[in-house]
Design a protein around this motif. Structure first.
Motif, PDB file in Angstrom:
ATOM      1  N   THR A 131      23.986 -39.263 -37.678  1.00 23.26           N
ATOM      2  CA  THR A 131      23.826 -37.901 -37.170  1.00 23.26           C
ATOM      3  C   THR A 131      22.669 -37.886 -36.178  1.00 23.26           C
ATOM      4  N   VAL A 132      22.846 -37.205 -35.041  1.00 22.39           N
ATOM      5  CA  VAL A 132      21.783 -37.105 -34.034  1.00 22.39           C
ATOM      6  C   VAL A 132      21.281 -35.667 -33.991  1.00 22.39           C
ATOM      7  N   THR A 133      20.004 -35.485 -34.275  1.00 21.90           N
ATOM      8  CA  THR A 133      19.365 -34.175 -34.206  1.00 21.90           C
ATOM      9  C   THR A 133      18.521 -34.110 -32.939  1.00 21.90           C
ATOM     10  N   VAL A 134      18.881 -33.219 -32.032  1.00 24.16           N
ATOM     11  CA  VAL A 134      18.163 -33.073 -30.764  1.00 24.16           C
ATOM     12  C   VAL A 134      17.093 -32.003 -30.911  1.00 24.16           C
ATOM     13  N   VAL A 135      15.865 -32.361 -30.565  1.00 21.43           N
ATOM     14  CA  VAL A 135      14.755 -31.415 -30.619  1.00 21.43           C
ATOM     15  C   VAL A 135      14.384 -31.031 -29.192  1.00 21.43           C
ATOM     16  N   LYS A 136      14.523 -29.743 -28.881  1.00 24.29           N
ATOM     17  CA  LYS A 136      14.183 -29.266 -27.547  1.00 24.29           C
ATOM     18  C   LYS A 136      13.814 -27.794 -27.632  1.00 24.29           C
ATOM     19  N   GLU A 137      13.153 -27.317 -26.614  1.00 25.91           N
ATOM     20  CA  GLU A 137      12.843 -25.898 -26.477  1.00 25.91           C
ATOM     21  C   GLU A 137      13.291 -25.484 -25.083  1.00 25.91           C
ATOM     22  N   THR A 138      14.247 -24.574 -25.010  1.00 30.73           N
ATOM     23  CA  THR A 138      14.846 -24.197 -23.733  1.00 30.73           C
ATOM     24  C   THR A 138      14.369 -22.829 -23.278  1.00 30.73           C
ATOM     25  N   ILE A 139      13.898 -22.777 -22.049  1.00 33.05           N
ATOM     26  CA  ILE A 139      13.547 -21.513 -21.408  1.00 33.05           C
ATOM     27  C   ILE A 139      14.708 -21.152 -20.479  1.00 33.05           C
ATOM     28  N   VAL A 140      15.397 -20.079 -20.765  1.00 32.01           N
ATOM     29  CA  VAL A 140      16.578 -19.691 -19.994  1.00 32.01           C
ATOM     30  C   VAL A 140      16.196 -18.640 -18.957  1.00 32.01           C
ATOM     31  N   ILE A 141      16.597 -18.882 -17.727  1.00 29.87           N
ATOM     32  CA  ILE A 141      16.348 -17.940 -16.633  1.00 29.87           C
ATOM     33  C   ILE A 141      17.678 -17.301 -16.255  1.00 29.87           C
ATOM     34  N   LYS A 142      17.780 -15.993 -16.398  1.00 28.62           N
ATOM     35  CA  LYS A 142      19.037 -15.302 -16.118  1.00 28.62           C
ATOM     36  C   LYS A 142      19.338 -15.241 -14.631  1.00 28.62           C
ATOM     37  N   ASP A 143      18.317 -14.946 -13.830  1.00 27.28           N
ATOM     38  CA  ASP A 143      18.521 -14.832 -12.388  1.00 27.28           C
ATOM     39  C   ASP A 143      17.435 -15.658 -11.680  1.00 27.28           C
ATOM     40  N   PRO A 144      17.769 -16.863 -11.212  1.00 29.68           N
ATOM     41  CA  PRO A 144      16.750 -17.743 -10.629  1.00 29.68           C
ATOM     42  C   PRO A 144      16.326 -17.378  -9.214  1.00 29.68           C
ATOM     43  N   LYS A 145      17.108 -16.554  -8.510  1.00 35.97           N
ATOM     44  CA  LYS A 145      16.817 -16.308  -7.102  1.00 35.97           C
ATOM     45  C   LYS A 145      15.435 -15.694  -6.879  1.00 35.97           C
ATOM     46  N   PRO A 146      15.038 -14.635  -7.608  1.00 34.58           N
ATOM     47  CA  PRO A 146      13.688 -14.088  -7.408  1.00 34.58           C
ATOM     48  C   PRO A 146      12.594 -15.089  -7.754  1.00 34.58           C
ATOM     49  N   LEU A 147      12.846 -15.915  -8.768  1.00 34.97           N
ATOM     50  CA  LEU A 147      11.847 -16.905  -9.164  1.00 34.97           C
ATOM     51  C   LEU A 147      11.653 -17.946  -8.065  1.00 34.97           C
ATOM     52  N   LEU A 148      12.773 -18.389  -7.465  1.00 36.16           N
ATOM     53  CA  LEU A 148      12.676 -19.355  -6.370  1.00 36.16           C
ATOM     54  C   LEU A 148      11.920 -18.767  -5.184  1.00 36.16           C
ATOM     55  N   LYS A 149      12.162 -17.512  -4.897  1.00 29.45           N
ATOM     56  CA  LYS A 149      11.479 -16.858  -3.793  1.00 29.45           C
ATOM     57  C   LYS A 149       9.975 -16.798  -4.057  1.00 29.45           C
ATOM     58  N   GLU A 150       9.629 -16.433  -5.305  1.00 30.43           N
ATOM     59  CA  GLU A 150       8.215 -16.373  -5.671  1.00 30.43           C
ATOM     60  C   GLU A 150       7.583 -17.763  -5.601  1.00 30.43           C
ATOM     61  N   TRP A 151       8.305 -18.762  -6.114  1.00 33.81           N
ATOM     62  CA  TRP A 151       7.794 -20.129  -6.130  1.00 33.81           C
ATOM     63  C   TRP A 151       7.512 -20.637  -4.728  1.00 33.81           C
ATOM     64  N   SER A 152       8.402 -20.345  -3.783  1.00 34.92           N
ATOM     65  CA  SER A 152       8.239 -20.856  -2.422  1.00 34.92           C
ATOM     66  C   SER A 152       6.998 -20.292  -1.751  1.00 34.92           C
ATOM     67  N   LYS A 153       6.477 -19.153  -2.229  1.00 31.79           N
ATOM     68  CA  LYS A 153       5.287 -18.536  -1.642  1.00 31.79           C
ATOM     69  C   LYS A 153       4.025 -18.776  -2.476  1.00 31.79           C
ATOM     70  N   THR A 154       4.184 -19.453  -3.610  1.00 35.15           N
ATOM     71  CA  THR A 154       3.055 -19.636  -4.513  1.00 35.15           C
ATOM     72  C   THR A 154       2.199 -20.815  -4.081  1.00 35.15           C
ATOM     73  N   THR A 155       0.900 -20.637  -4.052  1.00 40.35           N
ATOM     74  CA  THR A 155      -0.034 -21.733  -3.806  1.00 40.35           C
ATOM     75  C   THR A 155      -0.444 -22.311  -5.149  1.00 40.35           C
ATOM     76  N   LEU A 156      -0.220 -23.604  -5.330  1.00 48.54           N
ATOM     77  CA  LEU A 156      -0.527 -24.253  -6.598  1.00 48.54           C
ATOM     78  C   LEU A 156      -1.942 -24.817  -6.581  1.00 48.54           C
ATOM     79  N   ASP A 157      -2.552 -24.820  -7.720  1.00 54.31           N
ATOM     80  CA  ASP A 157      -3.862 -25.456  -7.877  1.00 54.31           C
ATOM     81  C   ASP A 157      -3.612 -26.928  -8.220  1.00 54.31           C
ATOM     82  N   ASP A 158      -3.100 -27.672  -7.235  1.00 56.73           N
ATOM     83  CA  ASP A 158      -2.666 -29.042  -7.503  1.00 56.73           C
ATOM     84  C   ASP A 158      -3.491 -30.104  -6.785  1.00 56.73           C
ATOM     85  N   LEU A 159      -4.666 -29.729  -6.261  1.00 51.56           N
ATOM     86  CA  LEU A 159      -5.499 -30.719  -5.579  1.00 51.56           C
ATOM     87  C   LEU A 159      -6.063 -31.734  -6.567  1.00 51.56           C
ATOM     88  N   ALA A 160      -6.387 -31.288  -7.778  1.00 49.61           N
ATOM     89  CA  ALA A 160      -6.877 -32.213  -8.797  1.00 49.61           C
ATOM     90  C   ALA A 160      -5.793 -33.220  -9.169  1.00 49.61           C
TER      91      ALA A 160
END
Length: 335
Positions: free
Chosen positions: A192-221
């Motif tokens: 028997t295979v038991t899969v352990v995961k935690e899923t975050i479901v996004i109903k409408d990804p379009k607004p999130l993608l738009k927000e992401w494309s304009k977001t400045t990340l603190d990724d210099l470190a």
């Protein structure tokens, strides 16, 4: 089609673990000489950790990335355990999914790809410090070459491309080389295979993608720490990969602890989008789910098997320490 959202962004957070940077200063050109030869051919891999409750055993394989690119893992102990195991626990991690349909997924793909680049068409040289960019140019010339497209990337994604290229040129593979071997054994013995995961479901990804494309990340470190690992740790990463491949648990213990890429994962999880999606809480839920699955397997099966990243499995805050604190006996492969 089930479409994974922000998977590229999260890849660095889950990239398996080069070693923590050594304190010795890098040479003048910023790149350390690479000495350790990566093993090839058939290798036994590491022994299995054992968690015991009475007469019930849970064997745990500690996985590692990167591993030697030309290694073929042949584990007799793994085959013996999986021939007896009634259950296998597979860790799949946090997943971010959106049900968008095949054609809608095709329409969203250009936006997802564009989100890898800096907002407002800025180049990498415009968003990192002059000192960081000088280091980048040296490393890029050595590992990537003249590719101009990477200069448009956010520092997080530029670092990812550099890391992948450096691993490839160093004879290392960042893919999961262990699971296909486990999967083949599962196919042969049908536990028997038991899969352990935690899923975050996004109903409408379009607004999130738009927000992401304009977001400045603190990724210099993240950008700087990735370059430091490549400059100073490649030889140690190869030594760790060799130790895993040859089953040298003593060497794995002697090497510095694996780096967890906090700077890179935090660039996503601590950004507004990551917090709004509840990514940090999902990680905590995932840990709890795995521990529940492990205890349940120990309760109902005489023999069970699981895989975990070494960096999550070991240490005072690791999964094995958590089980030991609950009263389970934990035995290392070399004990």
């Amino acid at each position: 089609m089930r479409k994974t959202m922000l998977a590229a962004a999260l890849t660095l957070g889950f990239m398996s673990m080069p070693l923590q940077a050594q304190q010795a200063a890098p040479p003048a050109d910023g790149i350390r000489t690479e000495a350790t030869v990566v093993v090839e051919g058939e290798q036994p891999g590491p022994g299995l950790w054992l968690v015991r409750k009475g007469s019930h055993d849970l064997y745990v394989l500690g996985t590692l990335r990167p591993l030697p690119m030309k290694m073929q893992w042949q584990s007799a102990q793994l085959q013996q355990v999986l021939a007896q195991a009634q259950e296998v626990i597979r860790m799949r991690g946090v997943q971010i999914d959106a049900d968008v349909g095949f054609f809608r997924g095709l329409l969203l793909m250009p936006k997802l790809l564009g989100a890898r680049n800096n907002p407002d068409d800025r180049k990498l040289q415009q968003v990192v410090s002059p000192a960081s960019y000088a280091r980048w140019q040296t490393l890029k010339a050595r590992y990537i070459g003249s590719d101009g497209g990477v200069e448009k990337r956010r520092p997080l994604f530029a670092a990812q491309e550099l890391y992948s290229a450096a691993m490839k040129k160093s004879g290392l593979d960042t893919h999961d080389l262990a699971w296909p071997v486990v999967a083949e054994a599962i196919k042969a013995h049908s536990p028997t295979v038991t899969v352990v995961k935690e899923t975050i479901v996004i109903k409408d990804p379009k607004p999130l993608l738009k927000e992401w494309s304009k977001t400045t990340l603190d990724d210099l470190a993240c950008f700087d720490s990735t370059m430091t690992h490549i400059e100073t740790d490649l030889d140690a990463m190869r030594a760790r990969a060799n130790a895993w491949a040859t089953g040298d648990v003593a060497a794995l213990r002697a090497l510095p602890p694996a780096y967890r890429w906090e700077a890179c994962s935090n660039a996503i999880t601590e950004a507004g989008i990551g917090k709004r999606l509840g990514y940090g809480d999902a990680q905590r839920k995932l840990r709890a789910k795995w521990l529940v699955a492990a205890e349940a397997a120990l309760e109902r099966n005489t023999v069970s098997f699981a895989t975990l990243a070494l960096s999550d499995m070991l240490g005072t805050d690791g999964y094995l320490a958590a089980l030991q604190a609950k009263g389970y006996t934990v035995i290392a492969p070399d004990e």
